[in-house]
Design an enzyme around this catalytic site. Sequence first.
Site, PDB file in Angstrom:
ATOM      1  N   THR A 145       0.844  -1.195   0.000  1.00 41.30           N
ATOM      2  CA  THR A 145       0.000   0.000   0.000  1.00 41.30           C
ATOM      3  C   THR A 145       0.883   1.250   0.000  1.00 41.30           C
ATOM      4  O   THR A 145       2.102   1.161   0.135  1.00 41.30           O
ATOM      5  CB  THR A 145      -0.940   0.007   1.225  1.00 41.30           C
ATOM      6  OG1 THR A 145      -0.150  -0.070   2.427  1.00 41.30           O
ATOM      7  CG2 THR A 145      -1.897  -1.180   1.173  1.00 41.30           C
ATOM      8  N   TYR A 146       0.272   2.403  -0.124  1.00 42.39           N
ATOM      9  CA  TYR A 146       0.996   3.672  -0.281  1.00 42.39           C
ATOM     10  C   TYR A 146       2.054   3.844   0.810  1.00 42.39           C
ATOM     11  O   TYR A 146       1.734   3.867   1.999  1.00 42.39           O
ATOM     12  CB  TYR A 146       0.005   4.825  -0.237  1.00 42.39           C
ATOM     13  CG  TYR A 146       0.620   6.169  -0.541  1.00 42.39           C
ATOM     14  CD1 TYR A 146       1.032   6.493  -1.832  1.00 42.39           C
ATOM     15  CD2 TYR A 146       0.792   7.123   0.464  1.00 42.39           C
ATOM     16  CE1 TYR A 146       1.594   7.729  -2.115  1.00 42.39           C
ATOM     17  CE2 TYR A 146       1.353   8.363   0.182  1.00 42.39           C
ATOM     18  CZ  TYR A 146       1.754   8.654  -1.105  1.00 42.39           C
ATOM     19  OH  TYR A 146       2.321   9.881  -1.380  1.00 42.39           O
TER      20      TYR A 146
END
Length: 233
Positions: A72-73
């Site tokens: 994820t980011y």
Amino acid sequence: LCDGAQAEAIAAKIKGQPARVERVMREIKRELPPRLYDLTSLQRDANRLLGFTAKKTLDTAQKLYEERKLLTYPRTDSRCLTPDMAGKAKQAIAALPGEYSALKAPLMEKPLPITKRVFDASKVSDHHALITTGRAFDPEKLPPDERKLLDLVIRRMLAVFYPDFVYDRAQALTRCAGELFESVGREIRQLGWKETLKGLKDKAEEKAAKEEPPLPPLHEQDTRKCEKARIKA
């Protein structure tokens, strides 16, 4: 405190002499699971465990996010997930490759525990904590640096859902030839989240285990023989 000469004299005096246990104290200690990674804590651990610079960690995490779609980011300052992400976290764990089967198995048997240490919307700003996306992958096909960094994130994602690490901490005071010595050791009751660290070269964990090895069964007024003595500055 004593100088080198005094220490040498004490070591020579006690070697081979009888010693008596004057006091034994035991207490149960527990360590909570760590929190999920944000970028800063990931950079810190990647430097300590893998020797990565902060830039290398960010660049590698960015590749895992943008190109591999496995992370994820990464540019996040949050270490929590929102409560509605429990299902996504469970799916991400379920999708982990075979080498994590033994670690993920206990978490597949029942719903993930919902605790504020992991799921807290008030501590999620623009982006939630780092976890895997749930996309299938073959670790063998990843470049070594990407594989190592992803492994850190995976282990942490698993660790946060494991039980506490619980151990007995024992302290014994022993007198030998008029000198008083302290011995400290730990006996593990429940490995808990530290199960996820197996196979990871963690010098801090290795040092703790070396400095506090399990003590033999001791009781007050027990007598022992001082087999050897060495000086430690």
